[in-house]
Write a protein that holds these residues in place. Sequence first.
Motif, short mmCIF file in Angstrom:
data_model
loop_
_atom_site.label_atom_id
_atom_site.label_comp_id
_atom_site.label_asym_id
_atom_site.label_seq_id
_atom_site.Cartn_x
_atom_site.Cartn_y
_atom_site.Cartn_z
N ALA A 106 2.03 9.84 -6.02
CA ALA A 106 2.57 11.01 -5.14
C ALA A 106 3.76 11.32 -6.09
O ALA A 106 3.97 12.48 -6.68
CB ALA A 106 3.67 10.94 -3.92
N SER A 155 6.50 7.45 6.40
CA SER A 155 5.92 6.42 6.70
C SER A 155 6.48 6.13 7.96
O SER A 155 8.14 6.34 8.20
CB SER A 155 6.22 5.21 5.96
OG SER A 155 5.96 3.80 6.81
N VAL A 183 5.46 10.37 0.24
CA VAL A 183 4.84 9.65 1.70
C VAL A 183 5.47 9.64 2.97
O VAL A 183 7.13 8.78 2.28
CB VAL A 183 3.36 8.54 1.10
CG1 VAL A 183 3.55 7.70 2.82
CG2 VAL A 183 2.62 8.48 0.45
N ARG A 211 1.26 -0.58 0.28
CA ARG A 211 -0.14 -0.17 0.34
C ARG A 211 0.87 0.54 -0.23
O ARG A 211 0.17 1.77 -0.90
CB ARG A 211 -0.74 0.02 1.18
CG ARG A 211 -2.13 -1.29 0.91
CD ARG A 211 -2.77 -0.69 2.03
NE ARG A 211 -2.60 -1.48 3.58
CZ ARG A 211 -3.27 -2.61 3.69
NH1 ARG A 211 -3.74 -2.96 3.29
NH2 ARG A 211 -2.63 -2.75 4.86
N HIS A 212 2.06 1.64 0.68
CA HIS A 212 2.92 2.72 1.00
C HIS A 212 3.76 2.18 -0.33
O HIS A 212 3.43 3.83 -1.11
CB HIS A 212 3.90 2.29 1.76
CG HIS A 212 3.44 2.38 3.03
ND1 HIS A 212 4.21 1.82 4.28
CD2 HIS A 212 1.74 2.81 3.51
CE1 HIS A 212 3.53 2.28 5.33
NE2 HIS A 212 2.25 2.61 5.18
N ALA A 249 1.32 3.93 -3.00
CA ALA A 249 0.86 5.50 -2.49
C ALA A 249 2.13 6.34 -2.93
O ALA A 249 1.92 7.03 -3.39
CB ALA A 249 1.22 5.99 -0.66
N ARG A 250 3.35 6.35 -3.02
CA ARG A 250 4.32 6.81 -2.95
C ARG A 250 4.67 6.97 -4.60
O ARG A 250 4.64 7.60 -4.99
CB ARG A 250 5.77 5.99 -3.10
CG ARG A 250 6.33 6.07 -0.89
CD ARG A 250 7.20 4.79 -0.79
NE ARG A 250 7.33 5.72 0.63
CZ ARG A 250 7.93 5.98 0.89
NH1 ARG A 250 8.90 6.69 0.62
NH2 ARG A 250 8.15 5.78 2.57
N ARG A 295 1.75 15.04 1.57
CA ARG A 295 0.54 15.53 2.33
C ARG A 295 -0.17 14.07 2.58
O ARG A 295 -1.62 14.05 3.57
CB ARG A 295 -0.05 15.24 0.42
CG ARG A 295 -0.37 16.76 -0.22
CD ARG A 295 -0.99 16.79 -1.82
NE ARG A 295 -2.29 16.33 -1.37
CZ ARG A 295 -3.55 16.66 -2.34
NH1 ARG A 295 -2.55 16.81 -3.40
NH2 ARG A 295 -4.63 16.32 -2.41
N GLN A 296 0.89 12.72 2.83
CA GLN A 296 0.42 11.39 3.70
C GLN A 296 1.16 11.10 4.63
O GLN A 296 2.98 10.79 3.83
CB GLN A 296 0.14 10.24 2.94
CG GLN A 296 -1.31 10.74 1.56
CD GLN A 296 -1.43 8.89 0.52
OE1 GLN A 296 -0.62 8.75 -0.13
NE2 GLN A 296 -2.66 8.39 1.55
N VAL A 297 0.42 10.81 5.45
CA VAL A 297 1.38 10.26 6.95
C VAL A 297 1.21 8.96 7.21
O VAL A 297 0.57 9.31 8.16
CB VAL A 297 2.08 11.88 7.68
CG1 VAL A 297 3.38 11.46 8.98
CG2 VAL A 297 2.64 13.25 7.00
N HIS A 298 2.25 8.63 7.39
CA HIS A 298 1.60 6.78 8.14
C HIS A 298 2.41 6.67 8.85
O HIS A 298 3.35 6.46 9.40
CB HIS A 298 2.35 5.73 6.99
CG HIS A 298 1.38 5.90 5.88
ND1 HIS A 298 0.02 5.45 5.40
CD2 HIS A 298 1.93 5.46 4.05
CE1 HIS A 298 -0.55 5.88 4.32
NE2 HIS A 298 0.58 5.98 3.79
#
Length: 325
Positions: free
Chosen positions: A89, A99, A97, A81-82, A85-86, A125-128
Amino acid sequence: MHDDVIDIRLLEAFSAVMSAGSITAAARLLGRSQPVVTRQIQDLETDVGYLLFARNGPRIAPTPKGVLFHAEVERLLLGLRHIRARATAIGAGALPVLSLAAISALAAGVVPAALAAMSGDLLPRQVHVQSLSAENVVQSVLAQSADFGLASLPIQHPGLDVQWVCEVPCVACVAADHPLAKKKVIRLKDLGGRRLLTMANPYRLRRRVDEALERAGVRPQEVIETNASLNAVAMARQSLGVAIVEPVLTSHLEMTGIVTRKLDVAIPFLFAAITPAGRELTPTVAALNAALRAAASLMPGARLHDGAAAFAEAAGEAVQVERTA
């Protein structure tokens, strides 16, 4: 295992069944038919060579091997999933992203303060943010499914770079109406005959607590063990005993109905900031590193050491390093 590669759809079906508790509910989650999910689970069991679920009519329950396999599958799926997302981006020309994996106390205490202190143009914008056991934090960073990790010591692995180590003395937490709440400093001898609330893992903080009590000749009347300091503090609030915990949560979160007191004996809690070995820090990760270091330094009595101290401590050596905070 019959094939070198397992179809990702089979792993998704397995994860959905584990989460939903039934094949019917998993099929709804995935938008697949029940027979398809049933066949995918059977195909996966054929691939791995053992049963993942025990069947009792329409009911299923994970086997012990299925439970262990699930932990591995979840790490893999999270990593995928990461990656998605990367990739998105990168395609959009956005910042990558971020993480982060951390033990629960640090994820709830230090991490929010550090993220809030980061410059907006460096925060993606996305941080896990994942709350994991120390062992799983290490594995996430090694697998590079996490860009950065915060884990309690000991840590010793050639695949990790230790950015810094924080050492901070533990505190005692008791309910506001507890008899020991009147004391400014709680002595370890005050814990004799009382119920102790402490960590369960015998290889990390629990070992230091037990050693300190043994040196003081103190034996608690009863012990309640837990895997998270937040649980220990919550139980202390209910007057279930005295919690000896790292001061992360009490330093960064408002705690009602609970008081925090120093101990007369220093019981060090040590944690390390870790990244994959040899991986250059991006501007975002470098900013996160600095923000986490600053947030950690705010804890009462905190001392920051260079990364080499982590390996020395993990090997059981006496750590004598200059304060760099």
